[in-house]
Write a protein that holds these residues in place. Structure first.
Motif, PDB file in Angstrom:
ATOM      1  N   PHE A  32       1.424 -49.782 -74.965  1.00 14.73           N
ATOM      2  CA  PHE A  32       1.425 -50.754 -73.881  1.00 14.73           C
ATOM      3  C   PHE A  32       2.805 -50.803 -73.255  1.00 14.73           C
ATOM      4  CE2 PHE A  32       2.488 -53.078 -77.719  1.00 14.73           C
ATOM      5  CZ  PHE A  32       3.489 -53.946 -77.341  1.00 14.73           C
ATOM      6  N   GLU A  33       2.900 -51.512 -72.121  1.00 13.56           N
ATOM      7  CA  GLU A  33       4.167 -51.648 -71.404  1.00 13.56           C
ATOM      8  C   GLU A  33       4.438 -53.121 -71.125  1.00 13.56           C
ATOM      9  OE1 GLU A  33       4.712 -49.028 -67.990  1.00 13.56           O
ATOM     10  OE2 GLU A  33       2.985 -47.848 -68.678  1.00 13.56           O
ATOM     11  N   LEU A  34       5.702 -53.457 -71.004  1.00 11.95           N
ATOM     12  CA  LEU A  34       6.113 -54.787 -70.560  1.00 11.95           C
ATOM     13  C   LEU A  34       6.994 -54.622 -69.333  1.00 11.95           C
ATOM     14  CD1 LEU A  34       7.107 -56.642 -73.864  1.00 11.95           C
ATOM     15  CD2 LEU A  34       5.012 -56.896 -72.533  1.00 11.95           C
ATOM     16  N   ASP A  50      -0.066 -48.158 -87.545  1.00 12.18           N
ATOM     17  CA  ASP A  50      -0.439 -49.560 -87.420  1.00 12.18           C
ATOM     18  C   ASP A  50       0.761 -50.451 -87.698  1.00 12.18           C
ATOM     19  OD1 ASP A  50      -3.035 -48.969 -86.765  1.00 12.18           O
ATOM     20  OD2 ASP A  50      -3.839 -49.329 -88.770  1.00 12.18           O
ATOM     21  N   GLY A  51       1.085 -51.313 -86.720  1.00 14.75           N
ATOM     22  CA  GLY A  51       2.188 -52.241 -86.872  1.00 14.75           C
ATOM     23  C   GLY A  51       3.573 -51.637 -86.783  1.00 14.75           C
ATOM     24  N   GLY A  99       9.226 -64.348 -77.352  1.00 15.00           N
ATOM     25  CA  GLY A  99       9.430 -63.268 -76.403  1.00 15.00           C
ATOM     26  C   GLY A  99       8.273 -63.101 -75.432  1.00 15.00           C
ATOM     27  N   MET A 100       8.452 -62.184 -74.482  1.00 17.65           N
ATOM     28  CA  MET A 100       7.434 -61.933 -73.458  1.00 17.65           C
ATOM     29  C   MET A 100       6.127 -61.422 -74.055  1.00 17.65           C
ATOM     30  SD  MET A 100       9.775 -60.366 -70.400  1.00 17.65           S
ATOM     31  CE  MET A 100       8.350 -59.977 -69.403  1.00 17.65           C
ATOM     32  N   ALA A 101       6.195 -60.790 -75.229  1.00 19.97           N
ATOM     33  CA  ALA A 101       4.985 -60.291 -75.891  1.00 19.97           C
ATOM     34  C   ALA A 101       4.400 -61.340 -76.839  1.00 19.97           C
ATOM     35  CB  ALA A 101       5.283 -58.999 -76.641  1.00 19.97           C
ATOM     36  N   SER A 125      -0.453 -61.141 -79.550  1.00 20.14           N
ATOM     37  CA  SER A 125       0.501 -60.220 -78.922  1.00 20.14           C
ATOM     38  C   SER A 125      -0.134 -58.845 -78.713  1.00 20.14           C
ATOM     39  CB  SER A 125       1.764 -60.090 -79.777  1.00 20.14           C
ATOM     40  OG  SER A 125       1.514 -59.246 -80.900  1.00 20.14           O
ATOM     41  N   PRO A 126       0.378 -58.088 -77.738  1.00 19.80           N
ATOM     42  CA  PRO A 126      -0.143 -56.724 -77.538  1.00 19.80           C
ATOM     43  C   PRO A 126       0.106 -55.828 -78.733  1.00 19.80           C
ATOM     44  CG  PRO A 126       1.656 -57.192 -75.998  1.00 19.80           C
ATOM     45  CD  PRO A 126       1.359 -58.465 -76.730  1.00 19.80           C
ATOM     46  N   HIS A 127       1.130 -56.126 -79.533  1.00 17.26           N
ATOM     47  CA  HIS A 127       1.380 -55.342 -80.749  1.00 17.26           C
ATOM     48  C   HIS A 127       0.162 -55.400 -81.667  1.00 17.26           C
ATOM     49  CE1 HIS A 127       5.466 -56.530 -79.464  1.00 17.26           C
ATOM     50  NE2 HIS A 127       5.864 -55.419 -80.046  1.00 17.26           N
ATOM     51  N   MET A 128      -0.408 -56.582 -81.793  1.00 15.91           N
ATOM     52  CA  MET A 128      -1.518 -56.786 -82.722  1.00 15.91           C
ATOM     53  C   MET A 128      -2.842 -56.262 -82.159  1.00 15.91           C
ATOM     54  SD  MET A 128       0.003 -58.075 -85.271  1.00 15.91           S
ATOM     55  CE  MET A 128      -1.180 -58.865 -86.349  1.00 15.91           C
TER      56      MET A 128
END
Length: 130
Positions: A32-34, A50-51, A99-101, A125-128
């Motif tokens: 993904f991008e921010l 993962d993670g 943070g933004m995410a 979050s997009p990470h998850m």
């Protein structure tokens, strides 16, 4: 206290060349991008496992050493971790913030001036979701 390494950040001079290297040559996946609040591109996340991510920051230059050049440790409880570090005599250079995410984070410096981020993941979050 620490669950593992969540990401490592790098400045990159040429984003397309870097994405080709990490994705096409090493086999990782663009996750993904921010963008900055102004809408300008800011970070591209590459999923290693993962993670576990690599953050590629736009606008790299030779010899850049700022918070983009960092390692991030994932923690279960951001407040508990911050409190434990403070009790150990480690000052927070950047206090806890979201943070933004959507993840909660704070920053410290090691004895050589290298930035270290600690992050508690937000399930949204997009990470998850990556």
């Amino acid at each position: 206290m620490i669950k593992g390494i969540n990401h490592k950040g790098f400045h990159v001079v040429d984003m397309e060349r870097s994405l080709d290297f990490y994705c096409n040559k090493l086999g990782f996946k663009k996750a993904f991008e921010l963008n900055q609040p102004s809408g300008e591109p800011w970070i591209v996340y590459v999923k290693v496992a993962d993670g576990c991510f690599i953050e590629l920051f736009y606008g790299g230059a030779e010899g850049v050493r700022d918070r983009a050049e960092h390692i991030c440790f994932e923690v279960d409880d951001i407040q508990e971790t911050a409190d434990q570090l403070k009790k150990s005599g480690v000052p927070l250079e950047v206090e806890i913030s979201q943070g933004m995410a959507l993840n909660y984070q704070f920053w410290v410096l090691d004895p050589d001036g290298n930035w270290i981020e600690f992050m508690e993941m937000n399930p949204e979050s997009p990470h998850m979701r990556s």
